[in-house]
Design a protein around this motif. Structure first.
Motif, PDB file in Angstrom:
ATOM      1  N   VAL A 142      27.897  34.129  72.104  1.00  9.10           N
ATOM      2  CA  VAL A 142      28.089  32.670  72.308  1.00  9.10           C
ATOM      3  C   VAL A 142      27.108  31.995  73.251  1.00  9.10           C
ATOM      4  N   SER A 143      26.607  30.778  72.839  1.00  9.00           N
ATOM      5  CA  SER A 143      25.696  29.940  73.560  1.00  9.00           C
ATOM      6  C   SER A 143      26.355  28.802  74.103  1.00  9.00           C
ATOM      7  N   ARG A 144      26.089  28.494  75.314  1.00  7.79           N
ATOM      8  CA  ARG A 144      26.662  27.459  76.083  1.00  7.79           C
ATOM      9  C   ARG A 144      25.742  26.410  76.727  1.00  7.79           C
ATOM     10  N   TYR A 145      25.924  25.067  76.723  1.00  6.26           N
ATOM     11  CA  TYR A 145      25.261  24.251  77.688  1.00  6.26           C
ATOM     12  C   TYR A 145      26.081  23.885  78.648  1.00  6.26           C
ATOM     13  N   HIS A 146      25.645  23.990  79.936  1.00  5.32           N
ATOM     14  CA  HIS A 146      26.453  23.784  81.186  1.00  5.32           C
ATOM     15  C   HIS A 146      26.116  22.396  81.803  1.00  5.32           C
ATOM     16  N   TYR A 158      21.919  26.601  80.820  1.00  2.00           N
ATOM     17  CA  TYR A 158      22.499  27.282  79.694  1.00  2.00           C
ATOM     18  C   TYR A 158      23.011  28.621  79.853  1.00  2.00           C
ATOM     19  N   SER A 159      23.936  29.151  79.287  1.00  2.00           N
ATOM     20  CA  SER A 159      24.270  30.743  79.060  1.00  2.00           C
ATOM     21  C   SER A 159      24.109  31.073  77.846  1.00  2.00           C
TER      22      SER A 159
END
Length: 215
Positions: A142-146, A158-159
């Motif tokens: 899972v890729s996320r923008y924080h 990002y993670s």
């Protein structure tokens, strides 16, 4: 009981790739060689790197490697091929546990080129997980923008949380891209585990510190 595999996922694998090389090279000059012959008054101050103690707290203390010229020889899988070697330096960090980090700083010839580089780096981070899955079809993630960190011209966090179900391994990588004028910095932090166990708030604070400290 979760087990980890010997060959890790290709993501930052910061704990493996970064920590192994963190303290292995000899220190590099803080000022590029091309500038070393210029009068002291004509040499711009080199951007400052984070110190070991400015990374999020870990169970064991952080150790800082030397500042090195150019691009790192390995690791940084998400942004590989995006940053030019010219005007670039990097520094690796590690703990005694399976956690590693890296800061890369690039001084572009113009502000416009720095803006373009920061945009390319952000795009590379957004597309990183898809590219990793193409290389390893067994990989989940899972890729996320924080969001944005307000420091100088801004930074973005990002993670990328990856796992390999067949092996039962999980890796979490935190990434940031920030800019101050012509200077762009990339932060990478990684360890075994998932996002729930990562110091996201601490990493966001480190990101703000890194960008503010550049100049």
């Amino acid at each position: 009981m979760r087990t980890t595999r010997t060959i890790r996922t290709p993501l930052l694998t910061a704990a493996a790739c970064l920590a192994v090389t963190a303290l292995s090279a000899a220190p590099a000059s803080a000022v590029p060689a091309a500038l070393s012959a210029a009068p002291a008054s004509a040499v711009p101050a080199a951007p400052k790197f984070l110190s070991a103690g400015q990374w999020p707290a870990s169970l064991t203390p952080w150790a800082a490697g030397p500042v090195q010229q150019g691009l790192p020889a390995e690791g940084s899988h998400c942004t590989a091929g995006t940053t030019p070697a010219a005007g670039t330096r990097h520094r690796d960090f590690r703990t005694e546990l399976d956690t590693g980090a890296r800061q890369t700083i690039t001084v572009a010839p113009t502000t416009a080129q720095a803006e373009a580089l920061a945009a390319k780096l952000r795009t590379a981070l957004v597309s990183c997980l898809d590219r990793l899955k193409e290389q390893d079809p067994g990989l989940d993630g899972v890729s996320r923008y924080h969001g944005r960190v307000n420091a100088e011209e801004g930074a973005h966090v990002y993670s990328i949380d990856t796992s390999h179900p067949e092996a039962g391994s999980t890796d979490i990588g935190l990434h940031a891209v920030g800019r101050d004028g012509r200077t762009v910095t990339v932060l990478e932090w990684g360890q075994l585990g998932d996002l729930d166990g990562a110091p996201l708030k601490g990493f966001e604070k480190t990101t703000g510190t890194a960008v503010a400290k550049l100049h």
